[in-house]
Design a protein around this motif. Structure first.
Motif, short mmCIF file in Angstrom:
data_model
loop_
_atom_site.label_atom_id
_atom_site.label_comp_id
_atom_site.label_asym_id
_atom_site.label_seq_id
_atom_site.Cartn_x
_atom_site.Cartn_y
_atom_site.Cartn_z
N LEU A 80 0.82 -1.20 0.00
CA LEU A 80 0.00 0.00 0.00
C LEU A 80 0.86 1.27 0.00
N LEU A 81 1.95 1.25 0.73
CA LEU A 81 2.82 2.42 0.77
C LEU A 81 3.40 2.74 -0.60
N LEU A 82 3.70 1.70 -1.38
CA LEU A 82 4.22 1.93 -2.72
C LEU A 82 3.23 2.70 -3.58
N ARG A 83 1.94 2.49 -3.33
CA ARG A 83 0.92 3.18 -4.13
C ARG A 83 0.81 4.66 -3.78
N LEU A 84 1.44 5.08 -2.69
CA LEU A 84 1.42 6.50 -2.34
C LEU A 84 2.58 7.26 -2.95
N LEU A 85 3.51 6.56 -3.61
CA LEU A 85 4.60 7.25 -4.29
C LEU A 85 4.03 8.12 -5.41
N PRO A 86 4.61 9.29 -5.64
CA PRO A 86 4.05 10.21 -6.65
C PRO A 86 3.84 9.57 -8.01
N GLU A 87 4.79 8.75 -8.45
CA GLU A 87 4.66 8.15 -9.78
C GLU A 87 3.64 7.03 -9.83
N ARG A 88 3.18 6.56 -8.68
CA ARG A 88 2.20 5.47 -8.64
C ARG A 88 0.78 5.97 -8.38
N ARG A 89 0.63 7.24 -8.06
CA ARG A 89 -0.69 7.78 -7.77
C ARG A 89 -1.42 8.14 -9.06
N PRO A 90 -2.76 8.06 -9.05
CA PRO A 90 -3.51 8.61 -10.18
C PRO A 90 -3.38 10.13 -10.21
N ALA A 91 -3.91 10.73 -11.24
CA ALA A 91 -3.87 12.18 -11.37
C ALA A 91 -4.58 12.84 -10.19
N GLY A 92 -4.10 14.01 -9.80
CA GLY A 92 -4.71 14.76 -8.71
C GLY A 92 -6.01 15.42 -9.14
N GLU A 93 -6.70 16.02 -8.18
CA GLU A 93 -8.03 16.58 -8.44
C GLU A 93 -8.01 17.62 -9.55
N GLN A 94 -7.08 18.59 -9.46
CA GLN A 94 -7.06 19.65 -10.47
C GLN A 94 -6.69 19.10 -11.84
N GLU A 95 -5.79 18.14 -11.86
CA GLU A 95 -5.40 17.54 -13.14
C GLU A 95 -6.58 16.81 -13.77
N VAL A 96 -7.38 16.13 -12.94
CA VAL A 96 -8.57 15.44 -13.46
C VAL A 96 -9.58 16.44 -14.00
N LEU A 97 -9.77 17.52 -13.28
CA LEU A 97 -10.73 18.53 -13.74
C LEU A 97 -10.28 19.18 -15.05
N ASP A 98 -8.98 19.43 -15.17
CA ASP A 98 -8.46 19.98 -16.42
C ASP A 98 -8.67 18.98 -17.56
N TRP A 99 -8.44 17.71 -17.27
CA TRP A 99 -8.65 16.67 -18.28
C TRP A 99 -10.13 16.61 -18.69
#
Length: 680
Positions: A187-206
């Motif tokens: 689970l900790l590996l999934r919190l690494l920046p490169e393993r996370r999905p896009a952030g809220e603002q990035e999703v909204l821009d998309w």
């Protein structure tokens, strides 16, 4: 069974406590084993009790901790005092395991938060959002995780108590600790920046970029509970056949999976601030098949025109709700609904009512004559639910359902299809109880009737058709898939899939009916076969005052309405115009034999002309086809929305061109994207 499981668990914990305090090793071992067995039964066959325990603050975590605590107490009371020193490391290791368990839970919450996107989609390529498969379900459900990871520790402690050998407990605890550490690391590996999905603002821009590229023109807006998805699903096919670029706009995340198979892009916008981004899109018209508390939020968008299309029309008050005046237009099937709104005086002006017919009813086949001599007469009994107002005339299930079914089952040439409303029993428990009794009557009649059944080939064909339809309509998600993973697995559909789904659904329906004995009564509660498929199989409909009878009129077949309103027949017909061409049945079902006789002998059916006239009033003319009228209404309202936007843009340009100081408008609240303030 529920009381038995509850009793076994209570007795097991009581016996475990006695065995630990005495101490008595055989009793401690037997009680712990019995408790674990009861847990397995609970999760395998009594899932409903799991939530009951959770509400009582006795969830699986509490039970597991108590079980291990009693084991530790038993170990510490065994033998001489110096044993406490021997068993102390085991206790420390057990505490460390529980500490890791809670750490996993905390990290899993963080991971779930990163995977909860502000926009949920279907049929849209979301690969740019760096989505990934969800973590294993075991790492996201604390109860399952604790039971699985803690089982080696519990087993080891049991072996230690039985053999008085700490090595077994140490081995079990070591394995549990290793599993917990591995889960925490994953689970900790999934919190690494490169393993996370896009952030809220990035999703909204998309999402904004997708809106600009797709350029939607007309949409279906829907919000509701899980059992209400059928209200939106009935409009999917007419929407898909429109010109332009349709879209489906939802508000509840769970509803994304409830929407039936479609190639139309689906977007779920849970937050109002995200919903308001539609104001600056090309979307011009939203269609509303139902009213909900969240409808008022989307009505605030001034650049979009809104039309209420409803999910069915009947003589009930819900078909002329005062809320309808909030929409720009109200689209109805035929002139009867227009008259209904005028008589109701709920604020809907006649100029805002548009007759479009019922485009869904193209799937209903017309009357092809009475049942053949010697063939079964298929009767569809499709009562509605009890409604919110508690009026006894809403549903026939409580007062007349059992009598109607008994009268139908008494005729050896009748085949009954019983299809209750999905919400039956949700308000009045009596309706739910009557529904269960009706189902038992049907099962008992089938046991008494008996007869030959279709061969293995028919069942095999149904299995094959089901597999094919499931392959086309479901993405085959694994049980651990979350919304982010489903977005990843549901990109834009391939060209031609919609046609393939239509053909597969038709083939499935043929295989379904062929797999059933012609003599066998059916209780139909699943989404398949749909209501209109049951229309096509039925020779007669018996229902209540609801949209079901309005839709059935498209077939031209006889129908009957159960009168449980307490009104005399004349008053009943006068109060509910949809009953004008129906045979009215009393709660005692005395008229069923004569009704069946009229169905089998059309020359005795004196209501056929009345049905044709009523269908014209309720559903409108057959030409032009309803789909064409629906499409025309969409084009006209889109044009009106475009003209409104042009006028607003012209006014804005004029205001900006005026010299001199101007009063500045009040600033918008944070997160707003336009529209009047809340409550306006």
């Amino acid at each position: 069974m529920k009381l038995l499981v509850l009793g076994v668990l209570a007795a097991a914990f009581t016996a475990q406590a006695v065995g630990a305090l005495l101490p008595h090793v055989p009793l401690l071992l037997a009680a712990t084993a019995g408790s674990l067995a009861a847990e397995a039964v609970l999760y395998r066959w009594q899932r409903g009790m799991v939530s009951l325990f959770a509400k009582s603050h006795a969830d699986v975590t509490v039970r597991h901790v108590l079980r291990d605590l009693l084991l530790v107490v038993g170990l510490l009371r065994l033998g001489e005092q110096h044993r406490e020193t021997v068993y102390a490391p085991l206790v420390a290791a057990l505490l460390a395991f529980y500490g890791l368990h809670w750490a996993i839970q905390a990290v899993s919450v963080l991971v779930r938060h990163t995977r909860t996107l502000p926009v949920v989609t279907r049929n849209i390529d979301a690969s740019a959002l760096r989505l990934s498969p969800a973590p294993p379900l075991l790492l996201r459900r604390p109860g399952h995780r604790l039971a699985a990871f803690g089982l080696p520790a519990t087993a080891g402690l049991l072996a230690t108590a039985a053999a008085d050998a700490p090595v077994y407990g140490a081995a079990g605890l070591a394995l549990s600790l290793a599993m917990a550490l591995a889960g925490l690391g994953a689970l900790l590996l999934r919190l690494l920046p490169e393993r996370r999905p896009a952030g809220e603002q990035e999703v909204l821009d998309w999402f904004d970029a997708w809106l600009a590229e797709y350029r939607p023109t007309v949409g279906l807006y829907f919000s509701g509970g899980a059992s209400s998805a059928y209200q939106a699903n009935m409009w999917l096919e007419p929407l898909a056949r429109l010109e332009g670029r349709p879209v489906i706009v939802l508000r509840e995340r769970f509803m994304v999976q409830r929407i039936a198979a479609t190639d139309i892009p689906v977007v779920c916008l849970p937050k109002v601030s995200t919903l308001m981004r539609l104001e600056h899109s090309t979307l011009r018209v939203l269609l509303h098949p139902s009213n909900s508390g969240k409808t008022s939020q989307v009505l605030r968008i001034p650049t979009i025109k809104h039309a209420f299309v409803n999910h069915g029309e009947s003589d009930k008050l819900s078909s002329c709700n005062p809320y309808a005046k909030a929409y720009d237009e109200v689209w109805v099937a035929g002139p009867a609904a227009r008259e209904r709104y005028a008589l109701a005086e709920v604020g809907v002006e006649d100029k805002d009512v548009v007759e479009i017919g019922r485009p869904q009813l193209e799937a209903v086949r017309p009357y092809a004559g009475p049942p053949a001599p010697g063939a079964f007469t298929t009767v569809l009994y499709a009562p509605t639910w009890e409604g919110w107002d508690g009026h006894p005339g809403n549903t026939s299930v409580v007062e007349a359902g059992e009598n109607l079914v008994r009268a139908l089952l008494a005729d050896p040439r009748v085949r009954l299809l019983y299809k209750p409303h999905p919400l039956t029993g949700s308000v009045d428990p009596r309706a739910g109880a009557a529904d269960l009794r009706i189902r038992e009557l049907v099962r008992a009649a089938n046991r008494e009737r008996g007869g030959p059944r279709p061969g293995v080939s028919a069942a095999g064909e149904l299995t094959r058709r089901t597999t094919e339809l499931d392959r086309l309509t479901a993405a085959g998600f694994r049980s651990a898939a979350d919304q982010a993973e489903r977005m990843l697995r549901r990109p834009a559909p391939e060209p031609g899939r919609a046609g393939a789904v239509t053909r597969a659904a038709a083939a499935w329906e043929e295989a379904y009916w062929a797999s059933l004995p012609e003599w066998e009564h059916q209780v139909i509660t699943d989404a398949r076969p749909p209501l209109y498929a049951c229309f096509n199989r039925a020779d007669l409909l018996i229902s209540d005052v609801s949209s079901v009878i309005s839709d059935f009129l498209a077939s031209g077949k006889p129908y009957a309405v159960a009168n449980t309103s307490g009104l005399a027949e004349d008053g009943f017909r006068k109060s509910f115009p949809t009953v004008a061409a129906a045979t009215v049945l009393t709660p005692d079902a005395a008229g069923v034999p004569d009704l069946l006789d009229a169905v089998r002998h059309p020359e005795r059916d004196d209501l056929s002309e009345a049905r044709a006239a009523l269908a014209l009033r309720l559903l409108g003319p057959a030409e032009p086809p309803s789909q064409e009228r629906f499409a025309g209404a969409v084009r006209a309202l889109c044009a009106a929305a475009g003209e409104h936007r042009a006028r607003m843009a012209e006014r804005l340009a004029t205001d900006l061109a005026l010299p001199g100081p101007r009063q500045q408008p009040d600033p918008l609240p944070a997160g707003s994207h336009g529209g009047p303030p809340a409550g306006a």
